[in-house]
Design a protein around this motif. Structure first.
Motif, PDB file in Angstrom:
ATOM      1  N   UNK A 173      -8.579  -5.186 -17.850  1.00 57.50           N
ATOM      2  CA  UNK A 173      -8.944  -4.137 -16.888  1.00 57.50           C
ATOM      3  C   UNK A 173      -7.978  -2.954 -16.925  1.00 57.50           C
ATOM      4  N   UNK A 174      -6.702  -3.222 -17.317  1.00 55.55           N
ATOM      5  CA  UNK A 174      -5.669  -2.187 -17.204  1.00 55.55           C
ATOM      6  C   UNK A 174      -5.134  -1.835 -18.591  1.00 55.55           C
ATOM      7  N   UNK A 175      -4.962  -0.530 -18.841  1.00 52.84           N
ATOM      8  CA  UNK A 175      -4.423  -0.114 -20.139  1.00 52.84           C
ATOM      9  C   UNK A 175      -2.949   0.250 -20.019  1.00 52.84           C
ATOM     10  N   UNK A 176      -2.617   1.140 -19.119  1.00 52.52           N
ATOM     11  CA  UNK A 176      -1.339   1.841 -19.141  1.00 52.52           C
ATOM     12  C   UNK A 176      -0.724   1.767 -17.750  1.00 52.52           C
ATOM     13  N   UNK A 177       0.492   1.212 -17.643  1.00 58.78           N
ATOM     14  CA  UNK A 177       1.132   1.097 -16.322  1.00 58.78           C
ATOM     15  C   UNK A 177       2.523   1.721 -16.364  1.00 58.78           C
ATOM     16  N   UNK A 178       2.879   2.402 -15.287  1.00 60.03           N
ATOM     17  CA  UNK A 178       4.210   3.016 -15.176  1.00 60.03           C
ATOM     18  C   UNK A 178       4.873   2.444 -13.927  1.00 60.03           C
ATOM     19  N   UNK A 179       6.091   1.907 -14.083  1.00 68.51           N
ATOM     20  CA  UNK A 179       6.846   1.365 -12.949  1.00 68.51           C
ATOM     21  C   UNK A 179       7.995   2.321 -12.692  1.00 68.51           C
ATOM     22  N   UNK A 180       8.048   2.841 -11.462  1.00 68.96           N
ATOM     23  CA  UNK A 180       8.976   3.940 -11.174  1.00 68.96           C
ATOM     24  C   UNK A 180      10.185   3.508 -10.383  1.00 68.96           C
ATOM     25  N   UNK A 181      11.347   4.017 -10.749  1.00 65.23           N
ATOM     26  CA  UNK A 181      12.517   3.801  -9.911  1.00 65.23           C
ATOM     27  C   UNK A 181      13.460   4.978 -10.093  1.00 65.23           C
ATOM     28  N   UNK A 182      14.605   4.904  -9.418  1.00 67.74           N
ATOM     29  CA  UNK A 182      15.566   5.990  -9.527  1.00 67.74           C
ATOM     30  C   UNK A 182      16.252   5.881 -10.886  1.00 67.74           C
ATOM     31  N   UNK A 183      16.331   6.960 -11.608  1.00 63.69           N
ATOM     32  CA  UNK A 183      17.050   7.040 -12.882  1.00 63.69           C
ATOM     33  C   UNK A 183      16.489   6.177 -14.001  1.00 63.69           C
ATOM     34  N   UNK A 184      15.428   5.475 -13.763  1.00 62.92           N
ATOM     35  CA  UNK A 184      14.810   4.748 -14.873  1.00 62.92           C
ATOM     36  C   UNK A 184      13.354   4.444 -14.545  1.00 62.92           C
ATOM     37  N   UNK A 185      12.549   4.415 -15.567  1.00 62.57           N
ATOM     38  CA  UNK A 185      11.165   3.989 -15.386  1.00 62.57           C
ATOM     39  C   UNK A 185      10.706   3.249 -16.619  1.00 62.57           C
ATOM     40  N   UNK A 186       9.681   2.436 -16.421  1.00 68.10           N
ATOM     41  CA  UNK A 186       9.225   1.533 -17.478  1.00 68.10           C
ATOM     42  C   UNK A 186       7.725   1.740 -17.652  1.00 68.10           C
ATOM     43  N   UNK A 187       7.312   1.876 -18.897  1.00 67.62           N
ATOM     44  CA  UNK A 187       5.902   2.135 -19.191  1.00 67.62           C
ATOM     45  C   UNK A 187       5.420   1.077 -20.174  1.00 67.62           C
ATOM     46  N   UNK A 188       4.224   0.520 -19.939  1.00 68.68           N
ATOM     47  CA  UNK A 188       3.693  -0.422 -20.934  1.00 68.68           C
ATOM     48  C   UNK A 188       2.198  -0.219 -21.092  1.00 68.68           C
ATOM     49  N   UNK A 189       1.719  -0.587 -22.270  1.00 72.94           N
ATOM     50  CA  UNK A 189       0.294  -0.407 -22.547  1.00 72.94           C
ATOM     51  C   UNK A 189      -0.181  -1.478 -23.520  1.00 72.94           C
ATOM     52  N   UNK A 190      -1.420  -1.889 -23.335  1.00 71.31           N
ATOM     53  CA  UNK A 190      -2.039  -2.778 -24.313  1.00 71.31           C
ATOM     54  C   UNK A 190      -2.255  -1.973 -25.595  1.00 71.31           C
ATOM     55  N   UNK A 191      -1.848  -2.527 -26.749  1.00 71.14           N
ATOM     56  CA  UNK A 191      -2.094  -1.815 -28.007  1.00 71.14           C
ATOM     57  C   UNK A 191      -2.927  -2.666 -28.965  1.00 71.14           C
ATOM     58  N   UNK A 192      -3.597  -3.668 -28.402  1.00 73.52           N
ATOM     59  CA  UNK A 192      -4.537  -4.450 -29.208  1.00 73.52           C
ATOM     60  C   UNK A 192      -3.881  -5.592 -29.959  1.00 73.52           C
ATOM     61  N   UNK A 193      -4.705  -6.469 -30.477  1.00 72.49           N
ATOM     62  CA  UNK A 193      -4.287  -7.652 -31.234  1.00 72.49           C
ATOM     63  C   UNK A 193      -3.200  -8.444 -30.495  1.00 72.49           C
ATOM     64  N   UNK A 194      -3.382  -8.577 -29.178  1.00 75.62           N
ATOM     65  CA  UNK A 194      -2.471  -9.398 -28.377  1.00 75.62           C
ATOM     66  C   UNK A 194      -1.080  -8.808 -28.243  1.00 75.62           C
ATOM     67  N   UNK A 195      -0.963  -7.489 -28.438  1.00 71.89           N
ATOM     68  CA  UNK A 195       0.368  -6.871 -28.380  1.00 71.89           C
ATOM     69  C   UNK A 195       0.477  -5.887 -27.213  1.00 71.89           C
ATOM     70  N   UNK A 196       1.690  -5.813 -26.683  1.00 74.68           N
ATOM     71  CA  UNK A 196       1.993  -4.814 -25.647  1.00 74.68           C
ATOM     72  C   UNK A 196       3.092  -3.908 -26.194  1.00 74.68           C
ATOM     73  N   UNK A 197       2.900  -2.611 -26.000  1.00 74.42           N
ATOM     74  CA  UNK A 197       3.942  -1.654 -26.366  1.00 74.42           C
ATOM     75  C   UNK A 197       4.607  -1.190 -25.075  1.00 74.42           C
ATOM     76  N   UNK A 198       5.922  -1.066 -25.096  1.00 74.26           N
ATOM     77  CA  UNK A 198       6.598  -0.645 -23.865  1.00 74.26           C
ATOM     78  C   UNK A 198       7.668   0.402 -24.155  1.00 74.26           C
TER      79      UNK A 198
END
Ligand SMILES: Cc1cc2nc3c(=O)[nH]c(=O)nc-3n(C[C@H](O)[C@H](O)[C@H](O)COP(=O)(O)OP(=O)(O)OC[C@H]3O[C@@H](n4cnc5c(N)ncnc54)[C@H](O)[C@@H]3O)c2cc1C
Length: 585
Positions: A327-352
């Protein structure tokens, strides 16, 4: 006889046009005299020989007939002879493009200004990255001669797969439909899933956004992620090997009196063209020279005018299947001075991507110990983040300090020199648009060049290309930069629930829909809109999903996500997973 002719023509080839400053008047006269004699002798020899003598190898002859000559010195003379006999288009041979001015034989002075099928435009592209290869494909489509010089002998990839968004995919379709289909087939569709911003400690959604609806409104293909090597291999495959020169970088250029551009290549050769395009990335030699910047061996070209974004990025790809992956492709987790982004890139892999605010060239976080370092930095964050980090192998992590540059308001061309892609608009990767804008640039530049009838109009034509591209990419650059600054500055506000709800609603319903409507404006010219119009005329079949997990619309994915989220949060509470952690800022 053929051998004599080849030798003669080769000596003509190796007498490139010189800049006036290089030569005294007398030596110029002397050289011109010699060149005329040599050319006359060569032509006499060529005319006396039967044409068959110049067809030692059928492949050479057929290449010359197409006006796209071979590259080796040994073949250059033979091909040039064929051109003299048949008045074929100018041919690229080692060391430069060649044409002979037949006015030296007493004929009428040849019109070298007009672009004709016999004398097409000659475009030299510095850089064979996404932008350079896309431009070459677009030039090929319009029958414009090109040569691409790429610094590296082979590509090194940074950042794993790349998001090719709807605007870029539409431009690729218009350049070469079959090629675009291959690229899309190699990728993973994400434009039919929900994306969003999440609170790193509560794991709750702050805002959601949908890239599918604005794409459908403009008739564009849905966004995909594609592995960079697959993308580059497909772009290269559709060009063929003949006009790509790997391991040869552009080190400088000079605009000659007659408007021709002489390009200096790292192997000591000189090449000549009508246009030089700097597609050589953020540290572009062409851009720096065009802007009159100085650089030394110790600094990169353009370093002085670049800006450190304040962030370094660690990036990796891991084998992992989050439970919301359908259901979800691209997620961004926000904090002070750092943030984390991840996305499904197919074939059972996540890119972050882990963006961390720190000074440039900080070496304390050496690669090889990135996972423990990042797990410590992201302690207490959602398990969705730490699960991904734990699943990543050290060898699959890379790190880079992020630089960008303010928009080049002075314009993108000087005479027949222009720039595209990161050379023109380096930007933060927050919107995943750097490569997409490079593809749009390439499409637009080739469209402008195909209409150039006179070489003397090239500076004007390049301005016609550069001005609208400058404004559009400046907005994307600005928003990409603001995103990191605003995201990390506003993170403390998210500990107040009413503020979170207000900001989230503004982003979900106003800011992000407007942004994607702007990004996904149909970039195609009227004549190229057939495919996008066809898509819009049959919305029921719009990119119909093939797999049973593929949602037809983002709304369907969101509805299912809401249903599953309710179940997951009940189960998590029962198991003590995803407990709400105290917000540390
Ligand atoms: C972490 C990260 C994630 C990203 N994610 C995305 C994404 O999801 N989607 C997206 O669209 N963009 C993304 N980008 C941006 C994207 O990678 C770039 O915008 C894109 O690669 C620019 O393409 P380009 O061809 O202009 O430049 P480059 O890709 O930098 O290519 C320039 C080429 O020129 C060559 N070169 C350099 N100097 C010379 C010379 N003097 N002579 C000859 N050749 C030379 C180089 O070797 C290189 O091959 C991301 C960037 C980063 C850092």
């Amino acid at each position: 006889m053929a051998a004599t002719s080849a030798a003669c023509t080769r000596s003509v080839v190796s007498s490139p046009p010189q800049s006036d400053s290089d030569m005294s008047a007398s030596s110029r006269r002397r050289q011109r005299g010699h060149a005329h004699l040599r050319a006359l002798a060569c032509c006499l020899v060529a005319l006396m020989c039967p044409a068959s003598a110049f067809h030692p190898r059928p492949s050479l002859a057929s290449r010359a007939r197409r006006g796209q000559g071979g590259r080796s010195v040994s073949s250059g003379g033979e091909e040039l002879s064929i051109n003299i006999l048949r008045r074929q288009p100018p041919t690229y041979v080692e060391g430069g493009w060649t044409t002979l001015d037949l006015s030296i034989f007493g004929g009428a002075k040849e019109d070298t200004d007009t672009v004709t099928p016999e004398r097409p435009l000659r475009v030299i592209v510095a850089g064979g990255g996404i932008g350079g290869l896309t431009l070459a494909n677009a030039l090929k489509k319009h029958g414009i001669n090109y040569e691409v010089f790429e610094k590296t002998p082979e590509y090194r990839e940074f950042g794993g797969p790349i998001q090719l968004q709807s605007n870029a995919l539409a431009a690729l379709e218009a350049i070469n439909y079959v090629m675009a289909e291959e690229i899309m087939a190699a990728g993973t569709k994400t434009g039919n899933r929900i994306n969003g911003l999440k609170h790193p400690f509560t794991n709750k959604w702050i805002a959601k956004f949908d890239t599918g609806s604005p794409a459908i409104r403009s008739g564009l293909p849905l966004t995909r992620v594609v592995d960079r090597p697959a993308l580059q291999a497909t772009l290269k495959h559709h060009l063929g090997p003949d006009h790509l020169h790997f391991g040869r970088s552009v080190i400088g250029y000079e605009i000659l009196k007659n408007g021709t551009v002489a390009i200096d290549v790292s192997d000591g050769t000189r090449t000549y063209g009508d246009v030089l395009v700097g597609a050589d990335g953020i540290w572009s030699v062409v851009r720096a020279k065009m802007m009159g910047e100085k650089w030394s061996d110790a600094t990169k070209p353009g370093y002085e005018t670049s800006t450190y974004s304040g962030f370094t990025v660690f990036t990796g790809v891991c084998k992992h299947r989050p439970r919301d992956v359908n259901e979800v492709a691209y997620k961004v987790y926000l904090s002070v001075d750092q943030y984390f982004v991840c996305s499904d890139v197919g074939r059972g892999r996540i890119q972050w991507y882990a963006f961390i605010n720190q000074p440039p060239d900080t070496v304390e976080h050496m690669l090889g110990q990135a996972v423990p370092y990042l797990l410590e930095r992201f302690t207490g964050w959602s398990l969705e983040v730490t699960d991904i980090l734990e699943a990543t192998l050290e060898e699959n992590i890379q790190q880079r300090d992020l630089y960008d540059r303010p928009p080049a308001m002075q314009g993108w061309n000087k005479g027949p020199i222009t720039i595209l892609g990161d050379a023109a608009h380096p930007m933060m990767p927050n919107l995943g648009q750097g490569g997409c804008q490079a593809i749009e640039d390439s499409y637009q530049l080739a469209n402008v060049l195909k209409n150039v009838k006179k070489r003397s109009r090239l500076p004007f034509a390049l301005g016609v290309y550069g001005t609208p591209r400058l404004w559009r990419s400046a907005v994307v650059q600005g928003v990409s930069r603001l995103a990191s600054d605003a995201l990390s500055a506003s993170a403390p506000l998210f500990k107040f629930p009413p503020v979170t709800i207000g900001v989230g609603a503004f982003m979900s319903f106003v800011y992000l829909p407007l942004l994607f409507t702007f990004l996904y404006m149909n970039p195609l010219s009227e004549e190229d809109r057939k495919t996008t119009m066809q898509r819009m005329s049959n919305l029921a079949e719009y990119e119909k999903g093939k797999s049973q997990h593929e949602y037809k619309t983002v709304k369907d994915a969101e509805k299912e996500l809401d249903r599953k989220d309710a179940v997951w949060s009940r189960l998590d509470k029962e198991k003590g997973r995803f407990e709400e952690k105290p917000c540390p800022f």
